[in-house]
Design a protein around this motif. Structure first.
Motif, PDB file in Angstrom:
ATOM      1  N   LEU A 197      -5.007  -9.037  -0.883  1.00  0.00           N
ATOM      2  CA  LEU A 197      -3.956  -8.213  -1.464  1.00  0.00           C
ATOM      3  C   LEU A 197      -3.178  -8.996  -2.510  1.00  0.00           C
ATOM      4  O   LEU A 197      -2.818 -10.145  -2.295  1.00  0.00           O
ATOM      5  CB  LEU A 197      -3.000  -7.750  -0.357  1.00  0.00           C
ATOM      6  CG  LEU A 197      -1.940  -6.728  -0.756  1.00  0.00           C
ATOM      7  CD1 LEU A 197      -2.587  -5.358  -0.924  1.00  0.00           C
ATOM      8  CD2 LEU A 197      -0.850  -6.652   0.311  1.00  0.00           C
ATOM      9  N   THR A 247      -3.080 -10.674   4.629  1.00  0.00           N
ATOM     10  CA  THR A 247      -3.124 -10.101   3.283  1.00  0.00           C
ATOM     11  C   THR A 247      -4.007 -10.908   2.344  1.00  0.00           C
ATOM     12  O   THR A 247      -3.719 -11.040   1.152  1.00  0.00           O
ATOM     13  CB  THR A 247      -1.696 -10.020   2.718  1.00  0.00           C
ATOM     14  OG1 THR A 247      -1.077 -11.303   2.839  1.00  0.00           O
ATOM     15  CG2 THR A 247      -0.877  -9.002   3.478  1.00  0.00           C
ATOM     16  N   ARG A 254      -4.641  -3.689  -4.684  1.00  0.00           N
ATOM     17  CA  ARG A 254      -4.095  -3.211  -3.408  1.00  0.00           C
ATOM     18  C   ARG A 254      -5.058  -2.306  -2.636  1.00  0.00           C
ATOM     19  O   ARG A 254      -4.683  -1.773  -1.589  1.00  0.00           O
ATOM     20  CB  ARG A 254      -2.784  -2.456  -3.642  1.00  0.00           C
ATOM     21  CG  ARG A 254      -1.738  -3.275  -4.379  1.00  0.00           C
ATOM     22  CD  ARG A 254      -0.387  -2.594  -4.385  1.00  0.00           C
ATOM     23  NE  ARG A 254       0.571  -3.293  -5.258  1.00  0.00           N
ATOM     24  CZ  ARG A 254       1.848  -2.964  -5.387  1.00  0.00           C
ATOM     25  NH1 ARG A 254       2.333  -1.944  -4.695  1.00  0.00           N
ATOM     26  NH2 ARG A 254       2.634  -3.641  -6.201  1.00  0.00           N
ATOM     27  N   CYS A 260       0.823  -1.213   0.000  1.00  0.00           N
ATOM     28  CA  CYS A 260       0.000   0.000   0.000  1.00  0.00           C
ATOM     29  C   CYS A 260       0.856   1.261   0.000  1.00  0.00           C
ATOM     30  O   CYS A 260       0.343   2.352  -0.279  1.00  0.00           O
ATOM     31  CB  CYS A 260      -0.940   0.006   1.195  1.00  0.00           C
ATOM     32  SG  CYS A 260      -2.096  -1.367   1.217  1.00  0.00           S
TER      33      CYS A 260
END
Length: 820
Positions: free
Chosen positions: A718, A715, A723, A607
């Motif tokens: 992700l 995550t 993202r 990020c």
């Protein structure tokens, strides 16, 4: 069992781990989903035993006795729904039974369970996306889940037997008491007396309802607590005492009977699992998979992914003639440039020149000035050591050539001086005390004298000197706080002995380490070595145990074991505590600087490359504008890292620039902040309005914080290109700003924007198709497309003029109204 209260009176989520295998029950209705692994579920006084595995979903009715024993790295997630909510939603549910056990049915009969899985995932998403701030939304999602359960899995021919409730209620009081008082010396007779039962009756209840003796149940409770404490650095003896065992041997014996290994062996195995991603079944290529199986069920429900549907309106009235305070723009005082040796790299120097030309800072801080790769203190073949200032001079010469004053940190320890070689990073940086303090002080003295001889005393008096590294590095066990204090004090004395006017900063501790800061200042005051500025660091990070989220922090090789705080105003609140502490201790006039700060301590947070980072910088700089004497953002470039470099263009580094020098969205944010005027006229949630002669500057931002899962590095949602799925849900913000007191006339309006829709190099890279390799002309195209979006127009402005703006999540805007 790890728990996190969502809406305390209605719902709570809990993660079930292998060490939580203990027979229990509760008043709430429990919906359980097996996240990963396998386990054994025992129900109803051990009458039924089932094998459960990943993707199974089960309902446990209120006061239904059960024990779940997950195997290995297995985990289950449970939603507890309070009796009060159940009664309000469906009063008759208190006397009926829901039979939902997906493991009893084959794959071709899972459709109705998939509905429950999807709705359960929707409820969990509402939690970790922070929709729990909206109780109505949370209750509606749970209501949908309950409706499906009652409609599909209500057991018509089964009802709860009221005759059993009285004995279970008595046993519940007993077990509740044990869970609260397990540290104490509890006996069966003592507990029976406390809850007004006979010892024989209470013993009979434990045996009949739980299949365990009173002693066995209490031992299990204590063992569960011991397992949790084994994740800390406490000794086995301390843990035994903490959880109520009469001796260390008693804990070891009970632990081995229960788990088959000693507490020490258990700790070694789990430490290995936590630190080696390749051996941890919960991590694949650095991404945790704890919730992947559950969250894929969201795709079964097209309404489960909630996007912002409405605008949040902000009506502001601003008197442009009223100045709240004059601004000094202290955020431009200091920037971090990583490690000293990196400043000799031509690519990094080009990035610094660009930074100074387009933004302009006063000071530059770098670590590792004393590292072996700087060849400052080199041991000869004969064993003696000499000083060599060549590389140090080149670094400082470059800083001064681009009008940057050095912020000199005496770090780390040259190997020729080190007591022991400990490398905290994947760099040649040694963290150690000196073997001989006098030789360390001689090095510092020689270096400072060299600075004065080369650059002149007046110039060096404008520099900043940090005597050593952050005291938090004592956590590596290579020095004690007392040793740190002796070194800091001695180094401070050595610098001031050369010239009392040299500016010393310290200690570089975490901004929320209030106890240490207090002790440090008192010690410095008594020792006559108080720094000229209090230097702190802020990475918005906390120890996992500081929050009750029920989530395990996922281990990463590129980060310290810290989670991101859920406090979106972490820095503001921490600074308030520090300033209060300084007032209380009589140091109110001591300047406070942030020598390092960023959004977290993770050097591969993908990020960092997104538009999130521009909003993060806007929020934290504007909320704390000039409240620090300096705000040294970490760091300048992805080229300067403390871990193995990545070949990916966007790999989640801290830098304002990529390794190749491409400015990220966070760099563009700093460019926009340079437009701030000399006077502040309004500030608040998401806005900051300034003025200068002939111009009004409006700064707007729509910041979205990490969701709860991602704050603990889960995550699941992700990828390299996706993202933006790891943030709390935020609505679009619509601003209606009335500016009173303007001089009527023709103005030029300039609107700048950085966000996913434009102005972000990462987002433009996605629009290009996320290419792995780019030709020079493609690189130039990307850099040009990553400039902030700009719109201009001429306006006829009246004395009371209204500015409207719509700001999307992760977007920052600057609106400049300039009189012609």
């Amino acid at each position: 069992m790890q728990e996190n209260t969502l809406i305390a009176s209605d719902f709570r989520f809990s993660i079930n781990l292998p060490e939580d295998a203990i027979a229990s029950w509760h008043q709430e209705l429990e919906v359980m989903y097996i996240l990963q692994g396998t386990g054994v579920l025992q129900l109803d006084d051990n009458q039924f035993t089932y094998e459960v595995q990943q993707d199974d979903i089960i309902v446990l009715n209120s006061y239904q006795l059960h024990a779940l024993n997950m195997q290995g790295s297995g985990k289950a997630l449970s939603l507890f729904i309070s009796p009060a909510f159940l009664a309000a939603f469906c009063p008759e549910i208190e006397s009926i039974i829901i039979e939902c056990k997906s493991f009893l049915y084959p794959k071709d009969e899972q459709a109705r369970f998939n509905v429950i899985r999807s709705e359960f995932a929707s409820v969990f998403q509402a939690y970790y996306k922070n929709e729990s701030r909206l109780p109505i939304l949370m209750r509606s999602r749970v209501g949908v889940l309950l409706n499906s359960l009652v409609h599909t899995f209500l057991e018509q021919n089964k009802q709860k037997d009221p005759s059993k409730s009285s004995s279970k209620e008595r046993l519940r009081k007993a077990t509740d008491y044990l869970h609260r008082h397990y540290r104490e010396n509890i006996t069966l007779s003592g507990l029976a007396s406390t809850i007004y039962l006979s010892s024989s009756y209470l013993s009979h209840l434990f045996q009949k309802q739980l299949g365990l003796t009173f002693t066995a149940y209490l031992t299990n409770v204590r063992l569960s607590q011991a397992v949790a404490l084994l994740r800390s650095e406490r000794t086995i003896t301390d843990i035994a005492s903490e959880v109520g065992f009469p001796s260390t041997n008693a804990l070891i014996d009970a632990f081995k009977r229960r788990f088959g290994v000693t507490p020490g062996q258990y700790r070694l195995v789990n430490e290995h699992d936590a630190t080696d991603p390749q051996e941890n079944s919960m991590v694949t290529a650095g991404f945790s998979t704890d919730f992947t199986s559950l969250m894929r069920h969201l795709h079964h429900n097209e309404h489960s992914i909630v996007q912002p549907q409405v605008n949040e309106g902000y009506d502001l009235h601003v008197d442009t003639a009223r100045k709240i305070r004059t601004l000094s723009h202290n955020w431009r005082t200091l920037i971090n440039a990583g490690y000293a040796k990196d400043l000799l790299n031509g690519a990094v120097q080009a990035q610094i020149r660009k930074l100074q030309k387009e933004i302009g800072f006063r000071y530059m801080r770098c670590k590792g000035l004393l590292d072996d790769d700087m060849m400052l203190y080199v041991r000869k073949m004969s064993g003696s050591a000499d000083y060599n200032f060549v590389y140090v001079d080149e670094v400082l010469d470059f800083m001064l050539s681009v009008e940057l004053k050095p912020y000199v940190e005496f770090s780390y320890m040259p190997s020729a001086l080190a007591r022991e070689a400990v490398f905290p990073f994947k760099r040649p940086s040694i963290l150690s005390m000196p073997e001989h303090l006098d030789k360390w002080l001689a090095l510092v003295t020689s270096l400072v004298r060299h600075f004065i001889d080369r650059y002149g005393i007046e110039s060096v008096r404008e520099w900043r000197f940090a005597p050593f590294v952050s005291p938090e590095f004592s956590g590596y066990g290579v020095f004690t706080m007392e040793e740190y204090w002796v070194l800091y004090r001695g180094t401070s004395y050595a610098i001031r002995a050369i010239d009392p006017q040299l500016h010393i900063v310290g200690p570089g501790s975490n901004i929320d380490s209030s106890n240490f800061i207090s002790e440090f200042l008192v010690s410095c005051s008594k020792g006559n070595c108080l720094p000229d500025s209090l230097a702190l660091r802020a990475y918005h990070s906390i120890l996992p145990g500081q929050e009750d989220t029920g989530l395990q922090l996922m281990a990463e090789d590129e980060a310290f074991p810290l989670a991101v705080s859920g406090d979106e105003q972490f820095m503001k609140h921490a600074l308030h505590k520090v300033k209060k502490l300084l007032r209380q201790r009589g140091f109110a006039s001591l300047p406070v600087i942030l020598e390092e700060w960023s959004n977290n301590i993770w050097q591969r947070d993908l990020c960092n490359d997104t538009s999130y980072k521009s909003a993060f910088l806007f929020k934290n700089i504007l909320e704390n504008y000039d409240h620090f004497e300096a705000m040294g953002y970490w760091s300048l470039s992805d080229h300067m890292e403390e871990i193995v470099p990545s070949s990916d263009l966007f790999h989640g580094g801290f830098g304002l620039f990529t390794r190749g020098g491409l400015p990220k969205s966070c760099y563009r944010a700093l460019q926009l902040l340079c437009y701030a005027g000399s006077g502040l006229i309004a500030e608040g949630d998401g806005y900051f309005i300034t003025s200068s002669k002939g111009e009004i500057q409006i700064f707007l931002y729509n910041y979205c914080h990490y969701d709860t899962l991602y704050r603990y590095r889960h995550t699941t949602h992700l990828t390299q290109t996706e993202r933006y799925n790891v943030f709390n849900i935020r609505n679009t913000r619509q601003y209606h700003i009335r500016l009173d007191g303007l001089t009527p006339g023709v103005y030029t309006e300039r609107r700048y924007s950085v966000g996913p829709a434009g102005g972000s190099a990462f987002d433009e890279w996605l629009n290009m198709g996320a290419p792995k390799d780019m030709r020079p002309e493609e690189w130039s195209y990307l850099e040009g497309r990553s400039l902030p979006l700009l719109q201009m127009r001429s306006l006829q402005v009246t004395a009371n003029f209204v500015v409207n703006a719509v700001v999307q999540p992760h977007e920052v805007q600057v609106i400049r109204l300039t009189v012609k």
